[in-house]
Design a protein around this motif. Sequence first.
Motif, PDB file in Angstrom:
ATOM      1  N   THR A  33       0.839  -1.193   0.000  1.00 41.00           N
ATOM      2  CA  THR A  33       0.000   0.000   0.000  1.00 41.00           C
ATOM      3  C   THR A  33       0.873   1.242   0.000  1.00 41.00           C
ATOM      4  O   THR A  33       2.016   1.209   0.466  1.00 41.00           O
ATOM      5  CB  THR A  33      -0.930   0.032   1.232  1.00 41.00           C
ATOM      6  N   ASP A  34       0.331   2.352  -0.528  1.00 44.11           N
ATOM      7  CA  ASP A  34       1.097   3.597  -0.518  1.00 44.11           C
ATOM      8  C   ASP A  34       0.922   4.293   0.834  1.00 44.11           C
ATOM      9  O   ASP A  34       0.233   3.789   1.729  1.00 44.11           O
ATOM     10  CB  ASP A  34       0.712   4.500  -1.693  1.00 44.11           C
ATOM     11  N   SER A  36      -0.799   6.736   1.772  1.00 47.02           N
ATOM     12  CA  SER A  36      -2.164   7.129   2.139  1.00 47.02           C
ATOM     13  C   SER A  36      -3.060   5.931   2.430  1.00 47.02           C
ATOM     14  O   SER A  36      -4.229   6.094   2.753  1.00 47.02           O
ATOM     15  CB  SER A  36      -2.780   7.984   1.029  1.00 47.02           C
ATOM     16  N   LYS A  38      -3.732   3.456   0.170  1.00 46.14           N
ATOM     17  CA  LYS A  38      -4.307   2.897  -1.057  1.00 46.14           C
ATOM     18  C   LYS A  38      -3.528   1.645  -1.455  1.00 46.14           C
ATOM     19  O   LYS A  38      -2.303   1.653  -1.537  1.00 46.14           O
ATOM     20  CB  LYS A  38      -4.234   3.919  -2.186  1.00 46.14           C
ATOM     21  N   GLU A  39      -4.268   0.548  -1.690  1.00 48.29           N
ATOM     22  CA  GLU A  39      -3.632  -0.717  -2.066  1.00 48.29           C
ATOM     23  C   GLU A  39      -3.095  -0.616  -3.490  1.00 48.29           C
ATOM     24  O   GLU A  39      -3.825  -0.349  -4.434  1.00 48.29           O
ATOM     25  CB  GLU A  39      -4.641  -1.855  -1.968  1.00 48.29           C
ATOM     26  N   CYS A  71       6.103   3.296   1.288  1.00 47.13           N
ATOM     27  CA  CYS A  71       4.984   2.364   1.200  1.00 47.13           C
ATOM     28  C   CYS A  71       5.000   1.430   2.400  1.00 47.13           C
ATOM     29  O   CYS A  71       5.931   1.424   3.190  1.00 47.13           O
ATOM     30  CB  CYS A  71       5.036   1.572  -0.100  1.00 47.13           C
TER      31      CYS A  71
END
Length: 91
Positions: A33-34, A36, A38-39, A71
């Motif tokens: 994931t990043d 934030s 988000k996958e 990440c």
Amino acid sequence: MATKESFSINGDILLKKVKDLIAEGNIRKITITDHSGKELMTFPLAVGLVGIFLAPVLAAVGAVAALVGECTITVEREEPKEPEAEEKEEI
């Protein structure tokens, strides 16, 4: 039963960390994931998955590593099975 573990790392060492985790052999699934949350990608790892089957996965991880700064890798591990206690019969 499976356990989850997360690592926050920089993109430049992402590929090396994924290779190290795969080498451990008790990994069921890896999710990247990043910063934030988000996958970016997730991939299951089957027992005995080696060589030519890992090449496309590692190429994709390398591409992700080039694009992200920071990440998180979430690893789902297989817990070792405990040997069942054998009951002894008394004569």
